[in-house]
Motif scaffolding. Structure first.
Motif, PDB file in Angstrom:
ATOM      1  N   ASP A   1       0.873  -1.208   0.071  1.00  0.00           N
ATOM      2  CA  ASP A   1      -0.027   0.043  -0.061  1.00  0.00           C
ATOM      3  C   ASP A   1       0.841   1.222  -0.015  1.00  0.00           C
ATOM      4  O   ASP A   1       2.176   1.189   0.215  1.00  0.00           O
ATOM      5  CB  ASP A   1      -0.939  -0.214   1.184  1.00  0.00           C
ATOM      6  N   VAL A   2       0.176   2.457  -0.076  1.00  0.00           N
ATOM      7  CA  VAL A   2       1.045   3.654  -0.125  1.00  0.00           C
ATOM      8  C   VAL A   2       1.598   3.875   1.236  1.00  0.00           C
ATOM      9  O   VAL A   2       1.058   3.773   2.210  1.00  0.00           O
ATOM     10  CB  VAL A   2       0.214   4.680  -0.403  1.00  0.00           C
ATOM     11  N   GLY A   3       2.946   4.179   1.167  1.00  0.00           N
ATOM     12  CA  GLY A   3       3.625   4.242   2.368  1.00  0.00           C
ATOM     13  C   GLY A   3       4.463   3.054   2.968  1.00  0.00           C
ATOM     14  O   GLY A   3       5.310   2.932   3.942  1.00  0.00           O
ATOM     15  N   THR A   4       4.287   1.986   2.444  1.00  0.00           N
ATOM     16  CA  THR A   4       4.851   0.585   2.465  1.00  0.00           C
ATOM     17  C   THR A   4       6.371   0.654   2.094  1.00  0.00           C
ATOM     18  O   THR A   4       6.683   0.885   1.191  1.00  0.00           O
ATOM     19  CB  THR A   4       4.062  -0.643   1.925  1.00  0.00           C
TER      20      THR A   4
ATOM     21  N   THR B   1       4.910   5.533  -2.895  1.00  0.00           N
ATOM     22  CA  THR B   1       4.353   6.568  -3.029  1.00  0.00           C
ATOM     23  C   THR B   1       2.923   6.770  -3.731  1.00  0.00           C
ATOM     24  O   THR B   1       2.316   7.671  -3.643  1.00  0.00           O
ATOM     25  CB  THR B   1       5.158   7.553  -3.303  1.00  0.00           C
ATOM     26  N   ALA B   2       2.803   5.643  -4.541  1.00  0.00           N
ATOM     27  CA  ALA B   2       1.561   5.601  -5.343  1.00  0.00           C
ATOM     28  C   ALA B   2       1.176   4.346  -5.728  1.00  0.00           C
ATOM     29  O   ALA B   2       1.880   3.504  -5.936  1.00  0.00           O
ATOM     30  CB  ALA B   2       1.578   6.691  -6.591  1.00  0.00           C
ATOM     31  N   VAL B   3      -0.164   3.799  -5.615  1.00  0.00           N
ATOM     32  CA  VAL B   3      -0.444   2.700  -6.167  1.00  0.00           C
ATOM     33  C   VAL B   3      -1.631   2.852  -7.154  1.00  0.00           C
ATOM     34  O   VAL B   3      -2.687   3.458  -6.788  1.00  0.00           O
ATOM     35  CB  VAL B   3      -1.087   1.701  -5.217  1.00  0.00           C
ATOM     36  N   ASN B   4      -1.503   2.338  -8.450  1.00  0.00           N
ATOM     37  CA  ASN B   4      -2.340   2.773  -9.666  1.00  0.00           C
ATOM     38  C   ASN B   4      -3.003   1.677 -10.035  1.00  0.00           C
ATOM     39  O   ASN B   4      -3.861   1.692 -11.081  1.00  0.00           O
ATOM     40  CB  ASN B   4      -1.658   3.469 -10.558  1.00  0.00           C
ATOM     41  N   ALA B   5      -3.104   0.385  -9.258  1.00  0.00           N
ATOM     42  CA  ALA B   5      -3.936  -0.823  -9.912  1.00  0.00           C
ATOM     43  C   ALA B   5      -4.620  -1.429  -8.571  1.00  0.00           C
ATOM     44  O   ALA B   5      -3.815  -1.631  -7.561  1.00  0.00           O
ATOM     45  CB  ALA B   5      -2.987  -1.686 -10.667  1.00  0.00           C
ATOM     46  N   GLU B   6      -5.576  -2.113  -8.948  1.00  0.00           N
ATOM     47  CA  GLU B   6      -6.336  -2.924  -7.833  1.00  0.00           C
ATOM     48  C   GLU B   6      -6.508  -4.304  -8.317  1.00  0.00           C
ATOM     49  O   GLU B   6      -6.397  -4.444  -9.530  1.00  0.00           O
ATOM     50  CB  GLU B   6      -7.443  -2.056  -7.252  1.00  0.00           C
ATOM     51  N   THR B   7      -6.653  -5.212  -7.165  1.00  0.00           N
ATOM     52  CA  THR B   7      -6.880  -6.696  -7.687  1.00  0.00           C
ATOM     53  C   THR B   7      -8.349  -6.759  -8.358  1.00  0.00           C
ATOM     54  O   THR B   7      -9.284  -6.080  -8.240  1.00  0.00           O
ATOM     55  CB  THR B   7      -7.023  -7.406  -6.251  1.00  0.00           C
ATOM     56  N   GLY B   8      -8.073  -7.600  -9.501  1.00  0.00           N
ATOM     57  CA  GLY B   8      -9.210  -7.795 -10.548  1.00  0.00           C
ATOM     58  C   GLY B   8      -9.201  -6.766 -11.755  1.00  0.00           C
ATOM     59  O   GLY B   8      -9.580  -6.919 -12.855  1.00  0.00           O
ATOM     60  N   GLN B   9      -8.148  -5.872 -11.679  1.00  0.00           N
ATOM     61  CA  GLN B   9      -7.917  -5.134 -12.872  1.00  0.00           C
ATOM     62  C   GLN B   9      -7.205  -5.831 -13.781  1.00  0.00           C
ATOM     63  O   GLN B   9      -6.106  -6.269 -13.722  1.00  0.00           O
ATOM     64  CB  GLN B   9      -7.345  -3.667 -12.395  1.00  0.00           C
ATOM     65  N   VAL B  10      -7.689  -5.304 -15.217  1.00  0.00           N
ATOM     66  CA  VAL B  10      -6.759  -5.856 -16.335  1.00  0.00           C
ATOM     67  C   VAL B  10      -5.812  -4.700 -16.724  1.00  0.00           C
ATOM     68  O   VAL B  10      -6.009  -3.678 -17.061  1.00  0.00           O
ATOM     69  CB  VAL B  10      -7.556  -6.238 -17.476  1.00  0.00           C
ATOM     70  N   VAL B  11      -4.409  -4.754 -16.636  1.00  0.00           N
ATOM     71  CA  VAL B  11      -3.417  -3.649 -16.987  1.00  0.00           C
ATOM     72  C   VAL B  11      -2.753  -4.276 -18.316  1.00  0.00           C
ATOM     73  O   VAL B  11      -2.597  -5.430 -18.695  1.00  0.00           O
ATOM     74  CB  VAL B  11      -2.490  -3.840 -15.905  1.00  0.00           C
TER      75      VAL B  11
ATOM     76  N   PRO C   1       1.738   1.834 -15.464  1.00  0.00           N
ATOM     77  CA  PRO C   1       2.153   2.149 -13.973  1.00  0.00           C
ATOM     78  C   PRO C   1       0.955   1.406 -13.111  1.00  0.00           C
ATOM     79  O   PRO C   1      -0.297   1.485 -13.067  1.00  0.00           O
ATOM     80  CB  PRO C   1       2.319   3.577 -13.895  1.00  0.00           C
ATOM     81  N   VAL C   2       1.993   0.529 -12.177  1.00  0.00           N
ATOM     82  CA  VAL C   2       1.142   0.026 -11.071  1.00  0.00           C
ATOM     83  C   VAL C   2       1.337   0.702  -9.804  1.00  0.00           C
ATOM     84  O   VAL C   2       0.641   0.798  -9.027  1.00  0.00           O
ATOM     85  CB  VAL C   2       1.347  -1.414 -11.413  1.00  0.00           C
TER      86      VAL C   2
END
Length: 362
Positions: free
Chosen positions: A74-77, A177-187, A192-193
């Motif tokens: 997640d953001v901040g990890t 610092t950023a997350v641009n994809a979630e579970t279930g999303q087709v990329v 950028p993920v």
């Protein structure tokens, strides 16, 4: 008797008329807030607001397309090099590996058969049971089978690599610092993920007008950095990068100011002020609310302390900035300048002045 009544009524009427002609009471003094015009050395100091960012940050994405089945951060990890960040559905990649293995097995069989055939025909050629042309045909078949076998080997290596690409791993130590994809999303491939920044080197991104670029490039000004979270801590700054072209909307140049020894108190994403220290020249810093427009020219209301009246004084404003305006002429210092209520005053008006609180002064 009748005459006395008429005279009494006339006297009462005259008395009422006399009362109506009395002058109204004078207006109450208008309350205003004033500040003292104090000359300040180096008052042309400029202040820019910006955001704390990492010098090195990168957007990471999968090398192959697919459906995201897991996200581990997640953001901040904080992450280490090689840490798994996310994973794609591996079924298609595994099927490609299986297909490539089968193709390699078929090519291997053909290659071994072609090699055995070539060896037999080489023996027959030595005994002159066959012609050179027939042997050359077997040689060509062997070369083709060998090439197909090597191609199948390379293809298997490629699909194995692609199978490994279904897991996105961090290529450096840092923090997410950023997350641009979630579970279930087709990329798509390269989309950028996750964004990872290296927090050990921090800088502030600001936008600078073109009038200040020469001073920044020449290093003529001392640069200080303060965060809004801890304004009492001051850090040294240095220009690291100036954009070669201006922003088309704001006509300013993106500038990155490196922070020397920021420490853990300066976190990524914080709002920071970059202070471009003034030269040896001076001026008077007044609040923005003190400026009154006399036509197109700036002016201020100056208080006459003895008469408690105000007069309009034209001034020259050298710079408008976030914490006020810099006045370079029109005031000599020590005057009481109206800082609030300037648009409701007239020359010579009586006012009731009160000094601005310390926290509201520039």
């Amino acid at each position: 008797m009748h005459t006395r009544i008429v005279l009494a009524g006339l006297a009462a009427t005259l008395a009422l008329v006399g009362c109506g002609e009395q002058e109204p009471p004078p207006p109450l003094p208008r309350p205003v807030v004033t500040v003292t015009a104090t000359p300040v050395a180096g008052a042309d100091t400029a202040v820019y607001s910006g955001e704390v960012r990492a010098r090195r940050e990168a957007d990471l994405g999968f090398r192959i397309p697919g459906k995201v089945v897991a996200r581990y951060v997640d953001v901040g990890t904080p992450v280490k090099q090689g840490t798994a960040l996310a994973r794609l559905d591996p079924v298609d990649a595994q099927l490609n590996v299986a297909a490539s293995q089968s193709a390699l097995a078929a090519a291997d069989t053909e290659f071994k058969f072609a090699k055995a055939e070539l060896d037999r025909y080489a023996s027959l050629l030595q005994k002159q049971f066959i012609s050179q042309a027939v042997f050359d045909q077997k040689q060509n078949a062997y070369n083709a089978a060998k090439a197909r076998y090597e191609q199948a080997q390379s293809q298997l290596a490629v699909v194995r690599n692609q199978s490994a690409y279904t897991t996105l791993v961090a290529d450096q130590d840092g923090v997410v610092t950023a997350v641009n994809a979630e579970t279930g999303q087709v990329v798509a491939a390269g989309q950028p993920v996750v964004r990872i920044a290296r927090p050990e080197e921090k800088e502030v991104l600001i936008n600078v007008p073109e009038t200040r670029l020469d001073e920044l490039k020449a290093g003529k000004r001392e640069i200080l950095v303060r965060t809004l979270a801890a304004p009492d801590k001051v850090y040294r700054g240095k220009v690291r990068e100036i954009a070669p072209n201006a922003d088309p909307a704001t006509r300013t140049f993106a500038t990155r100011i490196a922070i020397a020894d920021p420490g853990p108190d300066v976190a990524l994403g914080m709002t920071a002020n970059v202070v471009l220290m003034g030269r040896n020249g001076g001026g008077i810093v007044l609040p923005l609310t003190a400026i009154y427009r006399q036509g197109n020219d700036p002016a201020v209301w100056v208080l006459d302390a003895k008469a408690n009246t105000v007069r309009l004084q034209p001034v020259t404003v050298a710079q408008y900035r976030e914490d006020g305006v810099i006045v370079t002429s029109g005031l000599s210092g020590g005057e009481q300048v109206v800082a609030a209520g300037v648009n409701k005053l007239v020359a010579g008006q009586v006012v009731a002045a009160s000094a601005a609180p310390e926290g509201k002064r520039p």
